[in-house]
Design a protein around this motif. Structure first.
Motif, PDB file in Angstrom:
ATOM      1  N   THR A 163     -16.493   7.309  33.634  1.00 37.02           N
ATOM      2  CA  THR A 163     -16.358   8.603  34.320  1.00 37.02           C
ATOM      3  C   THR A 163     -17.702   9.319  34.422  1.00 37.02           C
ATOM      4  O   THR A 163     -18.063   9.854  35.481  1.00 37.02           O
ATOM      5  CB  THR A 163     -15.346   9.494  33.577  1.00 37.02           C
ATOM      6  OG1 THR A 163     -14.074   8.837  33.557  1.00 37.02           O
ATOM      7  CG2 THR A 163     -15.198  10.850  34.259  1.00 37.02           C
ATOM      8  N   PRO A 308      -9.317  18.481  28.157  1.00 46.17           N
ATOM      9  CA  PRO A 308      -7.855  18.404  27.979  1.00 46.17           C
ATOM     10  C   PRO A 308      -7.479  17.137  27.216  1.00 46.17           C
ATOM     11  O   PRO A 308      -6.670  16.319  27.670  1.00 46.17           O
ATOM     12  CB  PRO A 308      -7.344  18.372  29.423  1.00 46.17           C
ATOM     13  CG  PRO A 308      -8.429  17.690  30.188  1.00 46.17           C
ATOM     14  CD  PRO A 308      -9.727  18.105  29.529  1.00 46.17           C
ATOM     15  N   LYS A 340     -16.886  17.124  32.930  1.00 52.91           N
ATOM     16  CA  LYS A 340     -15.822  17.993  33.449  1.00 52.91           C
ATOM     17  C   LYS A 340     -14.734  17.202  34.186  1.00 52.91           C
ATOM     18  O   LYS A 340     -13.641  17.718  34.417  1.00 52.91           O
ATOM     19  CB  LYS A 340     -16.415  19.064  34.371  1.00 52.91           C
ATOM     20  CG  LYS A 340     -17.171  20.145  33.618  1.00 52.91           C
ATOM     21  CD  LYS A 340     -17.750  21.184  34.565  1.00 52.91           C
ATOM     22  CE  LYS A 340     -18.461  22.299  33.772  1.00 52.91           C
ATOM     23  NZ  LYS A 340     -19.083  23.303  34.667  1.00 52.91           N
ATOM     24  N   LYS A 341     -15.032  15.968  34.544  1.00 48.17           N
ATOM     25  CA  LYS A 341     -14.045  15.130  35.244  1.00 48.17           C
ATOM     26  C   LYS A 341     -13.202  14.281  34.289  1.00 48.17           C
ATOM     27  O   LYS A 341     -12.304  13.572  34.716  1.00 48.17           O
ATOM     28  CB  LYS A 341     -14.765  14.220  36.246  1.00 48.17           C
ATOM     29  CG  LYS A 341     -15.379  14.970  37.416  1.00 48.17           C
ATOM     30  CD  LYS A 341     -16.125  14.037  38.351  1.00 48.17           C
ATOM     31  CE  LYS A 341     -16.762  14.832  39.490  1.00 48.17           C
ATOM     32  NZ  LYS A 341     -17.561  13.956  40.382  1.00 48.17           N
ATOM     33  N   LYS A 343     -10.402  13.164  32.029  1.00 47.98           N
ATOM     34  CA  LYS A 343      -8.977  13.496  31.976  1.00 47.98           C
ATOM     35  C   LYS A 343      -8.337  12.862  30.743  1.00 47.98           C
ATOM     36  O   LYS A 343      -8.885  11.947  30.144  1.00 47.98           O
ATOM     37  CB  LYS A 343      -8.274  13.000  33.245  1.00 47.98           C
ATOM     38  CG  LYS A 343      -8.777  13.645  34.522  1.00 47.98           C
ATOM     39  CD  LYS A 343      -8.072  13.066  35.732  1.00 47.98           C
ATOM     40  CE  LYS A 343      -8.589  13.691  37.022  1.00 47.98           C
ATOM     41  NZ  LYS A 343      -7.951  13.083  38.213  1.00 47.98           N
ATOM     42  N   THR A 344      -7.182  13.359  30.410  1.00 46.34           N
ATOM     43  CA  THR A 344      -6.439  12.773  29.298  1.00 46.34           C
ATOM     44  C   THR A 344      -6.061  11.343  29.634  1.00 46.34           C
ATOM     45  O   THR A 344      -5.453  11.089  30.673  1.00 46.34           O
ATOM     46  CB  THR A 344      -5.146  13.574  29.036  1.00 46.34           C
ATOM     47  OG1 THR A 344      -5.479  14.923  28.777  1.00 46.34           O
ATOM     48  CG2 THR A 344      -4.384  12.990  27.857  1.00 46.34           C
ATOM     49  N   GLN A 350      -1.459  11.838  25.013  1.00 44.62           N
ATOM     50  CA  GLN A 350      -1.363  12.539  26.295  1.00 44.62           C
ATOM     51  C   GLN A 350      -0.329  13.670  26.191  1.00 44.62           C
ATOM     52  O   GLN A 350       0.862  13.409  25.992  1.00 44.62           O
ATOM     53  CB  GLN A 350      -0.945  11.565  27.400  1.00 44.62           C
ATOM     54  CG  GLN A 350      -0.782  12.218  28.762  1.00 44.62           C
ATOM     55  CD  GLN A 350      -0.278  11.232  29.794  1.00 44.62           C
ATOM     56  OE1 GLN A 350       0.128  10.115  29.475  1.00 44.62           O
ATOM     57  NE2 GLN A 350      -0.285  11.635  31.061  1.00 44.62           N
TER      58      GLN A 350
END
Length: 479
Positions: A163, A308, A340-341, A343-344, A350
């Motif tokens: 990522t 997150p 910032k990109k 994700k869980t 999750q």
């Protein structure tokens, strides 16, 4: 989100001969076509499918389609041969159908025969794929390869690295949990090309030499060791074998490369000097600075960025990713944009919030190792405002350490959980022992025959304000 009620199924469904055939095919695929392990699984299950729905569907790959077709032909041929004894007899058709059904009930015999016959072809095709992928990699001189090895945390680390580095480079990564030589070879042949700048390879280990073999296909300039524990001891037998096998990445990567090591893993810190050559740069990654946990919108604030993510170990990985990104020339802005990109990761701590019922579900079904359970319990403890429910079928492939590991899980749960839901199998009684010996109230332990049954009955157990953590995805087919 809702918790469905259990649906009753017809008993006839579970004695269907096609269901037996499907189950044997599924076992063969789950055991990765290893005949010795397949035979062991057949012995353990007696070849009889569970009296409940299969949780893991059969993946109809080209290989499984071929095996299905050839096995069906073999069963049908046997049935025709036997029915010939009833030639010109009114029972010939009946005998044909009867023996075909009987062949499906015992289809594991025919699957073994077909796999033995296909073995030379299978070996040749695998060798060809590996040869072609090596040749392709050799011609891509500007390609940087990052190898990720460890007993746990490989997939998450691979995804985090991909990522962030994608902010500057053309990145290809092995998908999901693809981490075997043939799976990696297929990705190289199908997805890597002249435009690819970075290839991130997850490296799986079941036996000594596995990671060395993968490095011979995709020789890393950068290696990552995420952690070492009792996962896969069923095949590796001893923790020393796990340590030696995982550190094959350090001994089979390019000279003067970069090796990122989990700075909080004791087995890594206590053993790396035995295996890491002096010409490798080493960085021990671990989270640094202030960390804040947000219970209402589950996640952490770290490096002034909200992630997150659940599981503080993810912040250790982020420290490693930041260091690696800087070494590869990403600017501070590119690194921040990439972070910032993040994700869980699906099924790995999750969080899924049912706002209507105010129930927080934490899906940790893909985390099946002792350190993962420890982190899951630690994460659950952070929720101070909610009743804490822990649902687990235990762990697989732990080997001789299973009893010790599962009793330790029970002991840890006693300190955190309000309610523990266990799935009946060979290991969960040890979790109960650990709970009760630590003083946990037996009334707060609920048993179910399968994970599916547990899920279907949760609607009658959980209530508004609960946090429910599903830990590990035990394949019910083996119980």
């Amino acid at each position: 989100m809702s918790f469905p009620r259990r649906r009753e199924s017809s008993p006839m469904k579970y004695i269907n001969p096609i269901r037996f055939f499907y189950f044997h095919l599924l076992l063969l695929q789950l055991e990765e076509y290893d005949l010795l392990r397949f035979i062991k699984a057949i012995i353990n299950t007696k070849g009889i499918p569970p009296s409940r729905e299969f949780r893991k569907p059969l993946k109809f790959t080209l290989k499984i389609k071929l095996i299905t077709a050839l096995s069906s032909i073999l069963i049908l041929s046997m049935s025709f041969f036997v029915s010939k004894f009833f030639n010109n007899n009114p029972y010939q058709i009946v005998s044909l159908v009867l023996f075909f059904a009987l062949g499906l009930y015992f289809s594991y015999i025919f699957l073994i025969i077909i796999n033995v016959l296909l073995l030379p072809v299978d070996v040749f095709i695998k060798a060809l794929l590996v040869f072609l992928s090596k040749k392709k990699i050799k011609n891509l001189r500007n390609l940087k390869i990052i190898g990720v090895a460890g007993s746990y945390g490989k997939t998450g680390m691979k995804d985090l690295i991909a990522t962030v580095l994608a902010e500057k480079y053309q990145v290809v990564k092995t998908p999901e949990s693809v981490n075997t030589p043939v799976g990696i070879a297929r990705i190289i042949l199908s997805q890597v090309n002249e435009k690819t700048e970075i290839l991130i390879v997850e490296m799986g280990e079941y036996y000594s030499g596995d990671i060395k073999n993968i490095c011979s296909i995709a020789l890393p300039q950068i290696g990552v060791v995420t952690g070492i524990n009792e996962a896969h001891l069923e095949r590796l037998k001893l923790i020393d074998n796990s340590i030696k096998t995982i550190f094959e990445i350090a001994q089979n990567m390019r000279a003067k490369g970069l090796l990122l090591l989990n700075g909080k893993d004791k087995l890594i810190k206590n053993n790396y000097k035995k295996f890491v050559p002096n010409n490798q740069e080493i960085y021990f990654y671990s989270s640094k600075g202030k960390i804040e946990f947000n219970e209402d919108a589950p996640g952490y604030i770290y490096q002034k960025i909200f992630f997150p993510l659940l599981g503080q170990y993810n912040l250790d990985k982020i420290d490693g990713v930041i260091y690696l990104a800087k070494k590869l020339g990403l600017t501070p802005q590119e690194i921040e944009n990439g972070l910032k990109k993040i994700k869980t990761p699906a099924h790995r701590l999750q969080p899924i919030l049912n706002r209507e019922k105010n129930i927080l579900v934490i899906d940790d079904s893909y985390n099946g190792n002792p350190d993962g359970v420890e982190e899951a319990i630690k994460t659950l403890s952070l929720f101070k405002k909610r009743r804490k429910v822990f649902v687990t079928p235990g762990l697989v492939e732990i080997g001789i350490k299973s009893g010790e590991v599962h009793q330790r899980i029970g002991k840890r749960l006693n300190d955190v959980a309000d309610l523990v839901i266990l799935v009946k199998n060979s290991v969960t009684p040890d979790i109960e022992r650990g709970l009760i010996r630590s003083g946990f109230n037996k009334k707060n332990i609920i048993w179910f025959d399968s994970m599916k049954e547990a899920q279907n009955n949760l609607g009658n157990i959980v209530k508004s304000g609960d946090v429910v953590l599903f830990q590990n995805d035990w394949p019910d087919n083996y119980v």
